[in-house]
Design an enzyme around this catalytic site. Structure first.
Site, short mmCIF file in Angstrom:
data_model
loop_
_atom_site.label_atom_id
_atom_site.label_comp_id
_atom_site.label_asym_id
_atom_site.label_seq_id
_atom_site.Cartn_x
_atom_site.Cartn_y
_atom_site.Cartn_z
N ASN A 136 0.85 -1.20 0.00
CA ASN A 136 0.00 0.00 0.00
C ASN A 136 0.88 1.23 0.00
O ASN A 136 1.91 1.25 0.68
CB ASN A 136 -0.87 0.07 1.27
CG ASN A 136 -1.84 -1.08 1.38
OD1 ASN A 136 -2.53 -1.43 0.43
ND2 ASN A 136 -1.88 -1.69 2.55
N GLY A 182 2.70 -6.74 4.01
CA GLY A 182 3.50 -7.72 3.27
C GLY A 182 4.81 -7.12 2.81
O GLY A 182 5.89 -7.69 3.05
N GLU A 218 -3.91 -8.70 4.75
CA GLU A 218 -4.33 -7.59 3.89
C GLU A 218 -4.55 -8.10 2.46
O GLU A 218 -4.54 -7.33 1.50
CB GLU A 218 -3.30 -6.45 3.91
CG GLU A 218 -3.33 -5.65 5.19
CD GLU A 218 -2.34 -4.50 5.23
OE1 GLU A 218 -2.58 -3.56 5.99
OE2 GLU A 218 -1.31 -4.55 4.53
N GLY A 265 4.03 -5.43 22.60
CA GLY A 265 4.58 -4.07 22.59
C GLY A 265 5.87 -4.01 23.38
O GLY A 265 6.74 -4.87 23.24
N ASP A 285 5.54 -5.27 11.91
CA ASP A 285 6.13 -5.62 10.62
C ASP A 285 7.63 -5.93 10.76
O ASP A 285 8.13 -6.90 10.18
CB ASP A 285 5.93 -4.48 9.60
CG ASP A 285 4.47 -4.34 9.19
OD1 ASP A 285 3.71 -5.32 9.37
OD2 ASP A 285 4.09 -3.27 8.70
P1 ADP Z 1 2.03 -4.32 16.53
O1 ADP Z 1 2.88 -3.28 15.88
O2 ADP Z 1 1.58 -5.39 15.59
O3 ADP Z 1 0.90 -3.77 17.37
P2 ADP Z 1 3.57 -4.73 18.96
O4 ADP Z 1 3.21 -3.34 19.36
O5 ADP Z 1 3.25 -5.83 19.91
O6 ADP Z 1 2.98 -5.12 17.54
O7 ADP Z 1 5.14 -4.73 18.69
C1 ADP Z 1 5.83 -5.78 18.08
C2 ADP Z 1 7.16 -5.98 18.75
O8 ADP Z 1 7.97 -4.78 18.63
C3 ADP Z 1 7.05 -6.25 20.25
O9 ADP Z 1 6.90 -7.63 20.49
C4 ADP Z 1 8.38 -5.71 20.76
O10 ADP Z 1 9.39 -6.68 20.60
C5 ADP Z 1 8.67 -4.54 19.83
N1 ADP Z 1 8.20 -3.29 20.42
C6 ADP Z 1 7.03 -2.64 20.18
N2 ADP Z 1 6.92 -1.52 20.92
C7 ADP Z 1 8.06 -1.44 21.66
C8 ADP Z 1 8.58 -0.52 22.64
N3 ADP Z 1 7.89 0.56 23.02
N4 ADP Z 1 9.79 -0.78 23.18
C9 ADP Z 1 10.50 -1.87 22.81
N5 ADP Z 1 10.07 -2.77 21.91
C10 ADP Z 1 8.88 -2.57 21.33
#
Ligand code: ADP
Length: 302
Positions: A12, A42, A141, A216, A247
């Site tokens: 996209n 992707g 997607e 996260g 991603d």
């Molecule tokens: P999405 O982007 O799909 O919502 P997440 O937010 O769970 O996925 O983030 C994916 C991965 O990226 C997490 O498992 C972590 O390893 C890393 N990550 C995301 N946010 C943070 C952060 N604030 N600090 C450190 N690592 C992060």
């Protein structure tokens, strides 16, 4: 050099504008900071896998327009094979309008365009590639049925990033090696509400597949098929923009699994990639900040 990763998924173009105040319906407000950027789960994940040395190929559909041309140019410049990218004469390249409002809250509209016309026929044409890949990675997607069809055709490790999430019974995932939802997605898949127990849901899915739930800044929860579970912490970083962390995570995971890493080692690498991405150390666009090996080495692990 790494193993072979094939990504079946989306591209996209993102059109981004910043605004101070959300307009009412019918109103126009002035914004600033317009940029056009490469996106699509992707494509982002393929770029990440390739930057971590996987021999990467894309199976995708784009429109017959300048945005599709930009996608091809991107993939070629990132050493991603485009032999199985089809140009659809009847649909535009996928596009997302992203309006970044006050406090970083976004308004987003997406037209997935050609991505949603990816078909079983496209997958059949790519069968030799899928069979020869060490890892096949898909997201949602594109039509869900096509994603699952492509994964099942592969002899390699089959990874499904169920994003955006749809309801999916655990039984439907038998034969898939790893799923990688985030916390919101795993709840949506199960049909359970906000606040439901992620561990309990993951355990139910783990009867059929290995489950990696990204958490996260807390890293990732792994529930292996058969029951063993553990958490992999994320490196502590100063997050600037968390869009696209998933991603980076999925692209890195695929690259590591293709190299022969264990699931735990692959999740550790993926957590590093996600953490690096959210720092946006290399530029405001997600794609600029997807890390290579040198970037990951520069990241201190607590
Ligand atoms: P999405 O982007 O799909 O919502 P997440 O937010 O769970 O996925 O983030 C994916 C991965 O990226 C997490 O498992 C972590 O390893 C890393 N990550 C995301 N946010 C943070 C952060 N604030 N600090 C450190 N690592 C992060």
């Amino acid at each position: 050099m790494g193993g072979k990763v094939t990504v079946i998924g989306s591209y996209n173009t993102g059109f981004v504008i910043y605004i101070e105040r959300v307009p009412a319906l019918g109103e126009t407000v002035r914004g600033w900071g317009f940029r056009m950027e490469h996106g699509g789960k992707g494509s982002n994940q393929a770029v990440q896998a390739s930057r971590l040395d996987a021999e990467t190929a894309m199976v995708a559909r784009i429109g017959n327009d300048i945005f599709g041309e930009r996608a091809l140019k991107l993939w070629r410049s990132e050493s991603i094979s485009t032999d199985h990218v089809r140009i659809d004469p009847h649909a535009p390249t996928g596009a997302g309008l992203v309006i970044v409002g006050p406090e970083g809250k976004n308004l987003i509209a997406v037209d997935l365009g050609a991505n949603m016309r990816l078909s079983e026929d496209d997958v059949d044409s790519a069968e030799p590639l899928l069979r020869n890949s060490d890892v096949v990675l898909a997201q949602l997607e594109i039509p869900e049925r096509v994603a699952l069809y492509a994964l099942r055709l592969s002899d390699g490790i089959k990874v499904l990033n169920p994003a955006p999430a749809v309801r999916m019974d655990p039984e439907r995932l038998s034969g898939i090696d790893v799923i990688t939802p985030n916390e919101v997605e795993v709840r949506l898949m199960s049909g359970e509400g906000h606040g439901s127990d992620v561990v309990a849901i993951a355990e139910r899915y783990a009867k059929h597949t290995n489950v990696v739930v990204t958490l996260g800044e807390r890293g990732a929860l792994v529930v292996e098929k058969g029951g063993r579970s553990y958490t992999v912490p994320a490196p502590k970083v100063r997050a600037v923009d968390t869009t696209g962390a998933g991603d980076a995570f999925n692209g890195a995971l695929a690259s590591a699994l293709a190299k022969g890493y264990s699931l735990r080692e692959a999740v550790e690498l993926a957590c590093k990639a996600g953490a690096f991405l959210v720092t946006r150390r290399k530029g405001p666009s997600l794609i600029d900040s997807l890390p290579d090996w040198k970037d990951l080495e520069s990241l201190e692990v607590p």
